[in-house]
Design an enzyme around this catalytic site. Sequence first.
Site, PDB file in Angstrom:
ATOM      1  N   GLU A   1       3.148  12.072  -9.774  1.00  0.00           N
ATOM      2  CA  GLU A   1       2.067  11.433 -10.412  1.00  0.00           C
ATOM      3  C   GLU A   1       1.061  11.744  -9.016  1.00  0.00           C
ATOM      4  O   GLU A   1      -0.795  11.769  -9.977  1.00  0.00           O
ATOM      5  CB  GLU A   1       2.000  10.203 -10.514  1.00  0.00           C
ATOM      6  CG  GLU A   1       2.867   9.603 -11.765  1.00  0.00           C
ATOM      7  CD  GLU A   1       4.717  10.127 -11.272  1.00  0.00           C
ATOM      8  OE1 GLU A   1       5.119   9.390 -10.634  1.00  0.00           O
ATOM      9  OE2 GLU A   1       4.968  10.427 -12.618  1.00  0.00           O
TER      10      GLU A   1
ATOM     11  N   GLY B   1      33.229  17.678 -15.717  1.00  0.00           N
ATOM     12  CA  GLY B   1      33.663  16.363 -14.891  1.00  0.00           C
ATOM     13  C   GLY B   1      33.517  16.572 -12.909  1.00  0.00           C
ATOM     14  O   GLY B   1      33.544  15.816 -12.272  1.00  0.00           O
TER      15      GLY B   1
ATOM     16  N   THR C   1      10.033   7.472   7.941  1.00  0.00           N
ATOM     17  CA  THR C   1      10.801   8.313   7.329  1.00  0.00           C
ATOM     18  C   THR C   1      10.799   8.634   9.071  1.00  0.00           C
ATOM     19  O   THR C   1      10.407   8.791  10.081  1.00  0.00           O
ATOM     20  CB  THR C   1      10.528   9.851   7.392  1.00  0.00           C
ATOM     21  OG1 THR C   1      10.667   9.582   6.144  1.00  0.00           O
ATOM     22  CG2 THR C   1      11.400  10.831   7.051  1.00  0.00           C
TER      23      THR C   1
ATOM     24  N   GLU D   1       5.832  10.774   0.705  1.00  0.00           N
ATOM     25  CA  GLU D   1       4.869  12.169   0.404  1.00  0.00           C
ATOM     26  C   GLU D   1       3.620  11.730  -0.567  1.00  0.00           C
ATOM     27  O   GLU D   1       3.540  13.463  -0.806  1.00  0.00           O
ATOM     28  CB  GLU D   1       5.038  12.860   1.597  1.00  0.00           C
ATOM     29  CG  GLU D   1       5.420  12.936   2.064  1.00  0.00           C
ATOM     30  CD  GLU D   1       5.511  14.512   3.511  1.00  0.00           C
ATOM     31  OE1 GLU D   1       4.402  15.214   3.379  1.00  0.00           O
ATOM     32  OE2 GLU D   1       6.131  14.254   4.270  1.00  0.00           O
TER      33      GLU D   1
ATOM     34  N   PHE E   1       9.025   1.963   4.769  1.00  0.00           N
ATOM     35  CA  PHE E   1      10.347   2.847   4.355  1.00  0.00           C
ATOM     36  C   PHE E   1       9.756   4.545   4.703  1.00  0.00           C
ATOM     37  O   PHE E   1       9.125   5.545   4.995  1.00  0.00           O
ATOM     38  CB  PHE E   1       9.398   3.629   2.938  1.00  0.00           C
ATOM     39  CG  PHE E   1       9.350   2.810   1.528  1.00  0.00           C
ATOM     40  CD1 PHE E   1      10.461   1.707   1.919  1.00  0.00           C
ATOM     41  CD2 PHE E   1       9.225   2.594   0.650  1.00  0.00           C
ATOM     42  CE1 PHE E   1      11.383   1.327   1.195  1.00  0.00           C
ATOM     43  CE2 PHE E   1       9.081   1.914  -0.600  1.00  0.00           C
ATOM     44  CZ  PHE E   1      10.439   1.205  -0.102  1.00  0.00           C
TER      45      PHE E   1
ATOM     46  N   ALA F   1       0.618  -0.996  -0.113  1.00  0.00           N
ATOM     47  CA  ALA F   1       0.241   0.386   0.075  1.00  0.00           C
ATOM     48  C   ALA F   1       0.871   1.510   0.041  1.00  0.00           C
ATOM     49  O   ALA F   1       1.066   2.108   0.845  1.00  0.00           O
ATOM     50  CB  ALA F   1      -0.951  -0.018   1.447  1.00  0.00           C
TER      51      ALA F   1
ATOM     52  N   GLN G   1      25.768  19.322 -14.858  1.00  0.00           N
ATOM     53  CA  GLN G   1      26.159  19.732 -16.187  1.00  0.00           C
ATOM     54  C   GLN G   1      26.807  21.140 -16.031  1.00  0.00           C
ATOM     55  O   GLN G   1      27.797  21.059 -16.731  1.00  0.00           O
ATOM     56  CB  GLN G   1      24.969  19.949 -17.115  1.00  0.00           C
ATOM     57  CG  GLN G   1      25.556  19.741 -18.132  1.00  0.00           C
ATOM     58  CD  GLN G   1      25.678  17.962 -19.106  1.00  0.00           C
ATOM     59  OE1 GLN G   1      25.361  17.726 -18.098  1.00  0.00           O
ATOM     60  NE2 GLN G   1      26.438  18.256 -19.717  1.00  0.00           N
TER      61      GLN G   1
END
Lengths: 414, 270
Positions: A399, A372, A190, A395, A188, A162, A368
Amino acid sequence: MVITRKTKQDKKSLEIDYKSLSDKRKLDNNPILNFEPNEQLKLLRYGVRKFAEDVLLPVAPIVDRDATFNWETARHLAKINAWGIEVPEKYGGAQLDSISHAITIEELSRVCASTGLSVSAHNSLGVYPILRWGTDEQKERYLPALASGKMIAGFSMTEPNAGSDVKKINCLARQVGKGFLLNGSKIFVTNGGIASILIVISRYKTENGKKGMTAFILDNTMDGYEIGKLEDKMGMRGSSTTSIYFNDLFISQENVLGLISDGFKIAMNTLDVGRIGIAAQALGIARAAYEHSVEYSKRRIQFDKPIANFQGISFKLAEMATKIETARLLVYKAAHMRNQGRDISKEAAMCKYYSSQIARDITQEAIQVHGGYGYMKDLPLERYYRDAKACEIYEGTTEIMKMIISQQILRGNV
Amino acid sequence: MVNIFVLIKQVPGTHNLEIDKKNGALIREGIETMINPDDLYALELGLKLKERYGGNTTALTMGPSQAEFALRECLAMGVDEAIHVCDQIFAYSDTLQTTLVLKEVFDKIKNYDLIITGSQTSDSSTGQVPYQLSEALDIPLITDIFSIELKNGFVQCQRNFGHESQNIQVELPIILRVRKHFNKPRPLSLLGIKKAFEKGIKKFDFNSLNCPDSIDGCNKSPTRVVKTEKISLQRKNEIIKGTITEKIQKIIEIIQEHGIEKIWVGGAHE
């Protein structure tokens, strides 16, 4: 307007002029939209930034490398009331508003996102539900210890099966006499390894067969509370994420948060508030990457000029700055709406979705810009990138944020 | 009950100030500001002494209206009161004019036991005010202390004096000039920041201080900064050619030219 003083009559009209002038000034100082932070917010940002650069800067790469939570840092954070940002003064907190909360998290995360996450999860996911739904007795019992950092709080809802689909949680609390027996597992979590108390969202079943979702305040000292393995994460490594197991854990009535059937409401509302915190974190990380990029591109000489003078780099900086400005407006607007006690589901989802996405973009572009050097662990750029990615996931994924926003829009909250 | 005053100054938050080409002064408008870093040690000492002996701490600054922000920071650190000495006529004061204004302030306050200052400001680096103020108020000045105790209206402190330490006992009131890194200034707490804006700031200007006519920062400052210029440092480059031994020999010669006689080469832990 030129005012010349000639006669007594003129003097009178002059007074009127001044009055209307000052009225006009008052209007100018109190516009309908005010983007200027007040002096208190400026000092808050300055103070937290100074603290973060002083205390968090040296430990940030270390907690990331070793994947450990730094308790020394926690003690320093307690000195500046960071564990009790919104907790009332009578419980030892700073009793600040939501915008101050967001700025604090933003400035901490700018230097050490892991610390920002621990503090944010504690304040908005652990402390906030107790502040909002806790009984006076629960507040007395927990808030002083939470605000002073003696106890760290967490929140757990996610289970192996879930994640986004929160209604599918399996943890079940069966009513036994005057309390509940809780069984199940959470993942998971926190602050899982460091939290003394945990807000747990679980199913419940009463003796007369009533079912639903509920929220409990659990102590890590309770029998049947077991901390599982420490997750080895891509980023946010200085923040402790673990699984938690409950084996026949007995919960008395006084550890139920809010009404027994309020679980889902508490969870959704708490996550709304938490999302402003995550957005502030993302904003802080994005700013760190952006500030590094500006400094570096002015200093780095290639083809006989600073790389900032090349359009390829300067346009990146322009894009970063614009994205940060936009994200910041969304975050502060959501915080402002929360200050006013309005429903923030849509705005919180918007600022979380946008800030975390631009944080990922900006941290990636910052690498970028550094070329390097940016890819090496000597500079913090790669850490920013790893940290920023997490903001798009926890959290509520980006999506899910878009789902919430679209549901709100289609429901008429356009 | 000791009445502690800490003198602070708001300074630019950066060393890269632009210089106004017209009058050669630093452009201070619109740049970030901060409390002079050395003053933070003075503030911390003031707060520590208050915690230890009780009393009242006041931060005092003379400066333009935006210096109020620096005073808010002091209040957020925990001082009880703040005094802002501000008037157009005080602008461009040199250290002597500043001292004369401060003298007027302290003459008005009357009830002061301990005035604490930092060692110098980061924007002008004169470090003169504590010495001058000590003369003006005719009270002792103690510098470079490394420990301090208050007892029955006396201060007992240990002071650096070359290679020795002096134990000094002196009657209040005094001025203390605190050196850098004397202590660790506390961070601003969130609660402190909120409280700082609930307190008022006391204002003094030319009229409320009944200043004599001799006070006029712009026209009566004996010191004048004629021009401020940026110093540009350029490294001297010299490419040494030859074999490794020749190169090392040449480097040693260059170093010796600069007055360093003994050079230790090679072998760890000899």
